[in-house]
Design a protein around this motif. Structure first.
Motif, PDB file in Angstrom:
ATOM      1  N   PRO A  87       0.836 -15.469  -3.897  1.00  0.00           N
ATOM      2  CA  PRO A  87       0.678 -15.818  -5.109  1.00  0.00           C
ATOM      3  C   PRO A  87       2.119 -14.875  -6.049  1.00  0.00           C
ATOM      4  N   GLY A  88       2.822 -15.566  -6.787  1.00  0.00           N
ATOM      5  CA  GLY A  88       3.889 -15.134  -7.578  1.00  0.00           C
ATOM      6  C   GLY A  88       5.208 -14.908  -6.847  1.00  0.00           C
ATOM      7  N   GLU A  89       5.083 -15.260  -5.813  1.00  0.00           N
ATOM      8  CA  GLU A  89       6.595 -15.408  -4.982  1.00  0.00           C
ATOM      9  C   GLU A  89       7.575 -16.065  -5.747  1.00  0.00           C
ATOM     10  N   ILE A  90       8.841 -15.721  -5.612  1.00  0.00           N
ATOM     11  CA  ILE A  90       9.776 -16.318  -6.603  1.00  0.00           C
ATOM     12  C   ILE A  90      10.850 -17.245  -5.558  1.00  0.00           C
ATOM     13  N   LEU A  91      10.836 -18.540  -6.108  1.00  0.00           N
ATOM     14  CA  LEU A  91      11.644 -19.374  -5.766  1.00  0.00           C
ATOM     15  C   LEU A  91      12.901 -19.283  -6.609  1.00  0.00           C
ATOM     16  N   GLU A  92      13.978 -19.025  -5.826  1.00  0.00           N
ATOM     17  CA  GLU A  92      15.288 -18.561  -6.882  1.00  0.00           C
ATOM     18  C   GLU A  92      16.393 -20.061  -6.445  1.00  0.00           C
ATOM     19  N   ILE A  93      16.733 -20.708  -7.555  1.00  0.00           N
ATOM     20  CA  ILE A  93      17.666 -21.926  -7.473  1.00  0.00           C
ATOM     21  C   ILE A  93      18.848 -21.753  -8.344  1.00  0.00           C
TER      22      ILE A  93
ATOM     23  N   ALA B  28      23.642 -33.445  -8.402  1.00  0.00           N
ATOM     24  CA  ALA B  28      23.888 -32.103  -8.914  1.00  0.00           C
ATOM     25  C   ALA B  28      24.156 -31.249  -7.387  1.00  0.00           C
ATOM     26  N   GLN B  29      24.850 -30.222  -7.462  1.00  0.00           N
ATOM     27  CA  GLN B  29      25.125 -29.512  -6.568  1.00  0.00           C
ATOM     28  C   GLN B  29      24.411 -28.245  -6.344  1.00  0.00           C
ATOM     29  N   VAL B  30      23.326 -28.121  -5.113  1.00  0.00           N
ATOM     30  CA  VAL B  30      22.693 -27.165  -4.995  1.00  0.00           C
ATOM     31  C   VAL B  30      23.504 -25.761  -4.426  1.00  0.00           C
ATOM     32  N   THR B  31      23.807 -24.983  -4.966  1.00  0.00           N
ATOM     33  CA  THR B  31      24.650 -23.945  -4.394  1.00  0.00           C
ATOM     34  C   THR B  31      23.921 -22.707  -3.827  1.00  0.00           C
ATOM     35  N   SER B  32      22.534 -22.592  -4.149  1.00  0.00           N
ATOM     36  CA  SER B  32      21.751 -21.633  -3.343  1.00  0.00           C
ATOM     37  C   SER B  32      20.349 -21.778  -3.640  1.00  0.00           C
ATOM     38  N   LEU B  33      19.471 -21.336  -2.649  1.00  0.00           N
ATOM     39  CA  LEU B  33      17.869 -21.609  -2.775  1.00  0.00           C
ATOM     40  C   LEU B  33      17.208 -20.574  -2.066  1.00  0.00           C
ATOM     41  N   TRP B  34      16.378 -19.858  -2.376  1.00  0.00           N
ATOM     42  CA  TRP B  34      15.785 -18.878  -1.678  1.00  0.00           C
ATOM     43  C   TRP B  34      14.385 -18.740  -2.065  1.00  0.00           C
ATOM     44  N   ILE B  35      13.373 -18.627  -1.185  1.00  0.00           N
ATOM     45  CA  ILE B  35      12.001 -17.831  -1.162  1.00  0.00           C
ATOM     46  C   ILE B  35      11.657 -17.212  -0.111  1.00  0.00           C
TER      47      ILE B  35
ATOM     48  N   ASN C 118      21.043 -20.867 -12.898  1.00  0.00           N
ATOM     49  CA  ASN C 118      20.376 -19.802 -12.114  1.00  0.00           C
ATOM     50  C   ASN C 118      19.012 -19.978 -12.591  1.00  0.00           C
ATOM     51  N   ALA C 119      18.220 -19.979 -11.668  1.00  0.00           N
ATOM     52  CA  ALA C 119      16.772 -20.120 -12.314  1.00  0.00           C
ATOM     53  C   ALA C 119      15.408 -19.227 -11.054  1.00  0.00           C
ATOM     54  N   ARG C 120      14.728 -18.693 -11.760  1.00  0.00           N
ATOM     55  CA  ARG C 120      13.593 -18.115 -10.965  1.00  0.00           C
ATOM     56  C   ARG C 120      12.485 -18.659 -11.430  1.00  0.00           C
ATOM     57  N   PHE C 121      11.513 -19.091 -10.486  1.00  0.00           N
ATOM     58  CA  PHE C 121      10.096 -19.834 -10.654  1.00  0.00           C
ATOM     59  C   PHE C 121       9.081 -18.992  -9.657  1.00  0.00           C
ATOM     60  N   PRO C 122       8.061 -18.534 -10.264  1.00  0.00           N
ATOM     61  CA  PRO C 122       7.087 -17.723  -9.624  1.00  0.00           C
ATOM     62  C   PRO C 122       6.103 -19.142  -9.172  1.00  0.00           C
ATOM     63  N   MET C 123       5.804 -18.924  -7.957  1.00  0.00           N
ATOM     64  CA  MET C 123       5.095 -19.856  -7.029  1.00  0.00           C
ATOM     65  C   MET C 123       3.810 -19.741  -6.861  1.00  0.00           C
ATOM     66  N   PRO C 124       2.695 -20.632  -6.669  1.00  0.00           N
ATOM     67  CA  PRO C 124       1.271 -20.336  -6.442  1.00  0.00           C
ATOM     68  C   PRO C 124       1.264 -19.868  -4.923  1.00  0.00           C
ATOM     69  N   GLY C 125      -0.007 -19.358  -4.805  1.00  0.00           N
ATOM     70  CA  GLY C 125      -0.345 -18.814  -3.306  1.00  0.00           C
ATOM     71  C   GLY C 125      -0.551 -20.138  -2.511  1.00  0.00           C
ATOM     72  N   ASP C 126      -0.242 -20.000  -1.420  1.00  0.00           N
ATOM     73  CA  ASP C 126      -0.623 -20.854  -0.192  1.00  0.00           C
ATOM     74  C   ASP C 126       0.264 -22.177  -0.245  1.00  0.00           C
TER      75      ASP C 126
END
Length: 439
Positions: A96-102, A63-70, A43-51
């Motif tokens: 800026p800083g929005e989180i991509l959850e995987i 690999a089985q992606v079981t969930s993904l959200w931003i 389970n991972a959380r990655f801050p994303m840059p803007g735009d």
């Protein structure tokens, strides 16, 4: 499930824009790893840059992606066509800083064959982003007590137990590397060259040994004698006519071969007529049969040319002088019916699983579930006592077990469970319920 047993989705892979993901908080990763099986769940959380409108990363094969959200997620696509799993995420322009959850899980390819057991870039255990620098990150890894992980970073917490958890803070690394033991692994470049070296020593001796296997192909012909279950010629004709009618999508011919007593007969015929496979060169072969006159239970394989498409257990019944189909239960070509599984321990575990599912044995299920716990229990609680358990099949290569069930209303479902080896037993890691046309 389709006649051809195709389970899956056609997916795309595209490229991604560049950028830096260092805005705001550092990336945070939780990993559960079982080195004995090479099984990993992340389970991972990655801050994303803007735009940012598109992000892409790669993981290990299958690999089985079981969930993904931003926030602003439009869609994501997964492509397993090559030697890795490629994921492309499309979103509204990010802040800026929005989180991509995987979240993803699976078995690292050939991990058990690695001499050093190092988790590195070659294994793609950690998402490798295209054009993005993840910057600093905190990695929390849980694994059996016997294994002590090391990383090029600061150990900030350690919690002991049957499974021990270690938390590291790392920065300035292009790709996180985890190893076991005191010796730091050699650089990523050397392993890549090392990887090519096995190909330099002529592996021909081993490949030459391969032809020694031709003695085993006789094992296939040896099974042919089981076809010495001599079918009545009229039944052989009925099997062939069914394959021809299926290829021609000939409803009239199929209606003459399907018993009027088959449940939901009209829906079943519609299903056969709308199969997605080829329209010609379909052949059916009975590989084994049990005669219980006036009925015959026939293990049947369906081919397109020389390609095996699916397997089925078909019940034929003599009615008014004609052989008619009374039941049709099919599985994908890569599966084997439970009765035909050679691993007796796996067969027993799958049998116990079927009993626990049917009886809603929560204690057994709780002990044997590592994933999909809520989905499985919710489904079973809603359907308890309403399902008839018809058949089971196992794909040992993909580590899937499938149960065919029918509801009180006559609808059919295919319940698919992903599993993995856990010591001397197995555990469930995923669950899917799929409508089916089997009768």
């Amino acid at each position: 499930m389709r006649l051809w047993g195709f389970i899956g989705v056609i997916l795309l892979c595209v490229t991604v824009a560049g950028g830096s993901a260092r805005a705001g908080e550092p990336a945070y990763i939780e990993a559960f790893f079982v080195p004995e099986q090479g099984f990993i769940r992340v389970n991972a959380r990655f801050p994303m840059p803007g735009d940012l409108e598109t992000a892409a990363f790669t993981l290990f094969p299958n690999a089985q992606v079981t969930s993904l959200w931003i926030p602003g997620l439009v869609a994501y696509e997964v492509d397993r066509a090559g030697t890795s799993t490629a994921v492309v995420v499309r979103m509204a322009p990010s802040q800026p800083g929005e989180i991509l959850e995987i979240s993803y899980e699976g078995f690292l390819l050939n991990y058990d064959l690695l001499p050093d057991k190092t988790l590195n870039r070659r294994l793609l255990w950690f998402p490798e982003f295209t054009g993005l620098d993840i910057g600093d990150c905190q990695i929390k890894i849980t694994l059996p007590q016997a294994y002590v992980p090391r990383m090029n970073g600061t150990l900030v917490e350690e919690r002991q137990g049957t499974f021990t958890t270690y938390t590291f803070r790392i920065s300035g690394q292009a790709y996180p590397v985890v190893w076991f033991g005191d010796d730091e692994p050699v650089s990523e470049i050397e392993p890549e060259e090392e990887h090519e070296e096995p190909e330099q020593p002529p592996e021909t001796p081993e490949v030459v040994d391969q032809p020694v296997e031709p003695p085993s192909p006789p094992a296939l012909p040896v099974e042919e004698p089981e076809e010495t279950v001599i079918l009545p010629p009229e039944l052989t004709d009925a099997v062939n006519h069914f394959a021809e009618a299926l290829a021609a999508r000939d409803r009239g011919a199929l209606e003459l071969l399907v018993s009027k007593d088959l449940p939901h007969r009209s829906q079943f015929l519609d299903y056969l007529l709308n199969h997605p496979g080829p329209d010609d060169a379909i052949a059916a072969q009975v590989v084994n049969a049990q005669m219980e006159f006036p009925r015959v239970l026939a293990d049947t394989e369906f081919y397109y040319g020389e390609t095996l498409l699916s397997k089925a257990v078909v019940v034929w019944s003599m009615e008014s002088g004609d052989w008619l189909m009374r039941s049709f239960i099919q599985i994908p070509a890569e599966y084997e019916f439970l009765e035909q599984i050679t691993d007796s321990a796996l067969k027993q575990w799958a049998t116990d699983l079927a009993k626990a599912l049917a009886a809603l044995d929560l204690a057994w299920l709780d002990h044997h579930m590592a994933g999909a716990r809520i989905a499985v229990l919710s489904f079973l609680q809603q359907t308890h006592g309403l399902l008839e358990w018809i058949a089971a099949a196992v794909n040992e290569d993909r580590q899937r077990v499938v149960f065919l069930v029918q509801t009180e209303s006559g609808s059919s479902l295919r319940l698919e469970f992903g599993y993995f080896r856990d010591g001397s037993a197995w555990k469930i890691k995923s669950f899917t319920a799929i409508p089916s046309a089997d009768k």
